[in-house]
Design an enzyme around this catalytic site. Structure first.
Site, PDB file in Angstrom:
ATOM      1  N   SER A 194     -24.354  -6.374 -36.622  1.00  0.00           N
ATOM      2  CA  SER A 194     -23.889  -7.676 -36.783  1.00  0.00           C
ATOM      3  C   SER A 194     -22.390  -7.653 -36.051  1.00  0.00           C
ATOM      4  CB  SER A 194     -23.844  -8.466 -38.002  1.00  0.00           C
ATOM      5  OG  SER A 194     -23.642  -9.698 -38.242  1.00  0.00           O
ATOM      6  N   ASP A 459     -33.417 -13.779 -35.458  1.00  0.00           N
ATOM      7  CA  ASP A 459     -32.152 -13.696 -36.016  1.00  0.00           C
ATOM      8  C   ASP A 459     -31.190 -14.861 -35.601  1.00  0.00           C
ATOM      9  OD1 ASP A 459     -29.613 -12.835 -36.522  1.00  0.00           O
ATOM     10  OD2 ASP A 459     -29.373 -11.140 -35.068  1.00  0.00           O
TER      11      ASP A 459
END
Ligand SMILES: *[C@@H]1O[C@H](CO)[C@@H](O)[C@H](O)[C@H]1NC(C)=O
Ligand SMILES: *[C@@H]1O[C@H](CO)[C@@H](O)[C@H](O)[C@H]1NC(C)=O
Ligand SMILES: *[C@@H]1O[C@H](CO)[C@@H](O)[C@H](O)[C@H]1NC(C)=O
Ligand SMILES: *[C@@H]1O[C@H](CO)[C@@H](O)[C@H](O)[C@H]1NC(C)=O
Ligand SMILES: *[C@@H]1O[C@H](CO)[C@@H](O)[C@H](O)[C@H]1NC(C)=O
Ligand SMILES: *[C@@H]1O[C@H](CO)[C@@H](O)[C@H](O)[C@H]1NC(C)=O
Ligand SMILES: *[C@@H]1O[C@H](CO)[C@@H](O)[C@H](O)[C@H]1NC(C)=O
Ligand SMILES: *[C@@H]1O[C@H](CO)[C@@H](O)[C@H](O)[C@H]1NC(C)=O
Ligand SMILES: *[C@@H]1O[C@H](CO)[C@@H](O)[C@H](O)[C@H]1NC(C)=O
Ligand SMILES: *[C@@H]1O[C@H](CO)[C@@H](O)[C@H](O)[C@H]1NC(C)=O
Ligand SMILES: *[C@@H]1O[C@H](CO)[C@@H](O)[C@H](O)[C@H]1NC(C)=O
Length: 569
Positions: A194, A459
């Site tokens: 991330s 995602d």
């Protein structure tokens, strides 16, 4: 928390799958977007043994590193940066595998030391040792005793990349031989998911030669101010009936809130029990929460997740599922309101009143003024407001909306001015300098040798990664890009690979590349001499800030009950 215990049973590794922690962590109020935080993973509780059979210190052991406060001015001194470390699989010559969870307190991330994560799998295969290091300005790793604007001048992307470099070059690890494993003497592997995945790419790109190989999962490398595309993978992958009905409700909300009579507006606010929330964009924006719950999903998620509870509430009527077109507007508005009233509001706001939980217009609230350390919402907001944006808003007019178009970048930029008035002067809606970040680190075009990039089709952050639907980035043997059907950072958790073969494929590819790249490593005498600070990183304006003015003060009411419940665990 009950949800925590349930998730431990149903999904032994990814806490994010049912517990709220991964999403709620770092959010200061019920209308704040989640950060792209890496999920926590349950670590083994039995003591680990080293290669020679001796019992190792508990993985919860906290070590402290003397980190430079300012890599441009070492004379300012050091602060204690926390890290965790184990050497279960280590044999002399093996790699040092390091990760930072990024924008949160690193306590609870010990799973990233062991083989419940890809980090430990690599260590197990390659006889490596593992390290988890807390990012500066999060948790208890703070150069100063507060998060005032003056202190935050040292919370920049270049300082964060330099922290990783300086640690690698100078730390003495507790394991036997741990004083002699600096880059050049041992191969270092940097892993991140991330924001920390982007940081992995940015660190390797701006400090070549220090980390031999890297793994970036769901790495949000392209800074995007108006990140409406956050909701695109959700819209594309959620049940069709649910997206059709959500779209119908949102279209209706935007029509009524824009063109309706006062009575119509008041009625519609009350449908969700939000009559007392003064600003209509706060009401419409709050409905994003049901979609944000998508970020808690993982391939291991079982029944009863918040996201699917929501869709069931809208789509199951008298035991019957709606067709792909949904049940239509009338049913959807009422069903959403009922579910919100009876179940969801308390989950989101606990006992706080709606205006406190969801209002964003009172700049004197603790949300904006609390400068106590370990308030990760504030520290992340600083990066958001200065460098990356990622505002999660309604889409442009020609795109299908499952999120109200009443929330636009100005909605978040206004709050940036509330959080950091000394930083932004008189600007009422200061824009993040995402362009400078992309100009320096190259955004989607980042190119790094021996960097493995993993992404998940589902995602919500995918459009900020190199696997965005808006670009075509080629996978190469030096910078492979492998996409599975996972969610956010799914491939970092061993358990996700056990239930989803596409995620397993990503993990196996990464192990194959690491093996190849480690075989290519040779010792060098100069690797430790690379500068820890790349002065070019600031010359493009990344977080280069005006001189700090009056420091912020602590004030206002208690942080809302919602944050008390979900903000940390
Ligand atoms: C086994 O490893 C531990 C540390 O992991 C070390 O302290 C100890 O000396 C080693 N024992 C032997 C017999 O090598
Ligand atoms: C993971 O490590 C544990 C020891 O910590 C070991 O018992 C287990 O077999 C390992 N898992 C795999 C799949 O190798
Ligand atoms: C923040 O901490 C610094 C020292 O770490 C101190 O000088 C400053 O006065 C503090 N600011 C506020 C607003 O508390
Ligand atoms: C509000 O009304 C105007 C004028 O009829 C129209 O152009 C606009 O699209 C409407 N806005 C919404 C959100 O429905
Ligand atoms: C939700 O609760 C409010 C009262 O707080 C009520 O006015 C409204 O009708 C409820 N919504 C639904 C759909 O029942
Ligand atoms: C309709 O909604 C139900 C309940 O959420 C879901 O199980 C089903 O997959 C959905 N069907 C379609 C076609 O979207
Ligand atoms: C301020 O933030 C700290 C750290 O997150 C938290 O412990 C504290 O309760 C907050 N204080 C107020 C007044 O909100
Ligand atoms: C803010 O506005 C005041 C009055 O309009 C002006 O004097 C001052 O220079 C401005 N400050 C900044 C930082 O722009
Ligand atoms: C940032 O870059 C985009 C795309 O190149 C451009 O449209 C925008 O105007 C730029 N913003 C600023 C503040 O320079
Ligand atoms: C990416 O490549 C595919 C296949 O060549 C093409 O269909 C698509 O339009 C491209 N997308 C972008 C954003 O350029
Ligand atoms: C370090 O050594 C390698 C060869 O071992 C060489 O290619 C590289 O340019 C050197 N880097 C520096 C900064 O001297």
């Amino acid at each position: 928390m009950l949800s925590f215990k349930l998730s431990a049973l149903l999904a032994p590794f990814f806490l994010g799958s049912l517990a709220s922690a991964a999403l709620r962590d770092g959010r200061a109020h019920g209308n704040m977007a989640p950060s792209p935080l890496v999920p926590r993973v349950t670590a083994p509780t039995e003591p680990l043994k080293s290669a020679n059979g001796s019992t190792l210190p508990p993985i919860t052991t906290i070590y402290h590193f003397d980190q430079l406060i300012d890599h441009t001015n070492p004379s300012l001194g050091t602060f204690k940066q926390r890290y965790w470390h184990t050497w279960e699989w280590y044999k002399s010559g093996g790699p040092i595998i390091i990760t930072t969870p990024g924008e949160g307190n690193a306590d609870g991330y010990e799973g990233y030391l062991t083989n419940v994560t890809i980090n430990g799998q690599i260590a197990q295969e390659a006889n490596g040792a593992t390290v988890v290091i807390e990012h500066r300005f999060y948790g208890l790793s703070n150069p100063f005793a507060n998060l005032s604007v003056a202190s935050l001048q040292y919370h920049t992307l270049p300082q964060a990349t330099a922290d990783l470099v300086y640690f690698a070059q100078t730390a003495t690890l507790a394991m036997p031989g741990g004083d002699n494993v600096q880059p050049g003497k041992a191969p270092w592997i940097l892993i991140g998911g991330s924001y920390a995945g982007a940081l992995t790419a940015w660190t390797m790109a701006s400090h070549p030669g220090v980390f031999w190989a890297g793994y970036a999962s769901s790495a949000v490398v392209e800074a995007i101010t108006d990140f409406w595309q956050y909701f695109e993978p959700i819209r594309q992958n959620m049940p069709a009936n649910c997206s059709a009905d959500v779209e119908a409700v949102i279209t209706h909300v935007d029509q009524v809130f824009t063109n309706g009579t006062a009575a119509e507006i008041s009625d519609l606010k009350s449908n969700w029990g939000l009559g007392s929330v003064t600003h209509l964009d706060d009401v419409a924006g709050a409905l994003r929460n049901n979609l944000w719950d998508w970020q808690l999903l993982d391939p291991t998620t079982g029944p009863g997740s918040a996201f699917f509870n929501f869709c069931d509430a809208l789509e199951v009527k008298s035991g019957q599922n709606a067709p792909a077109s949904g049940w239509g507007l009338d049913n959807a508005v009422t069903a959403w309101g009922k579910y919100w009233n009876e179940t969801y509001y308390e989950y989101l706001c606990d006992k706080a009143d709606p205006q406190t939980c969801l209002g964003t217009y009172d700049s004197s609230e603790a949300t904006f003024t609390n400068i106590t350390v370990d308030n990760s919402a504030r520290s992340w907001e600083w990066i958001v407001c200065n460098d990356v944006g990622f505002f999660q808003e309604g889409p442009p007019g020609d795109e299908t909306a499952i999120v109200s178009r009443l929330v636009q970048p100005g909605y978040d930029e206004r709050q940036c001015a509330y959080y950091f008035p000394e930083q932004f002067g008189n600007a009422t809606t200061p824009a993040p300098n995402a362009n400078a970040t992309n100009a320096f680190y190259n955004g989607w075009d980042v190119k790094v040798d021996r960097l493995f990039i993993a992404n998940g089709q589902r995602d919500p952050w995918r459009y900020a990664t190199v696997s965005s639907g808006d670009v075509n980035i080629t996978s190469t043997s030096t910078q492979p890009i492998v996409v599975g059907n996972g969610y956010h950072c799914s491939d970092l958790g061993t358990s996700a690979g056990l239930v989803d073969p596409t995620v397993l494929q990503v993990q196996q590819e990464s192990l194959k590349y690491m093996k190849t790249w480690l075989a290519e490593w040779t010792p060098s005498t100069n690797a430790s001499s690379f500068a820890t600070y790349n002065s070019a990183e600031t010359s493009n304006g990344i977080s280069s800030s005006p001189a700090p003015a009056v420091p912020a003060v602590i004030g206002g009411k208690a942080v809302n009950a919602w944050f008390r419940q979900f903000g940390s665990n």
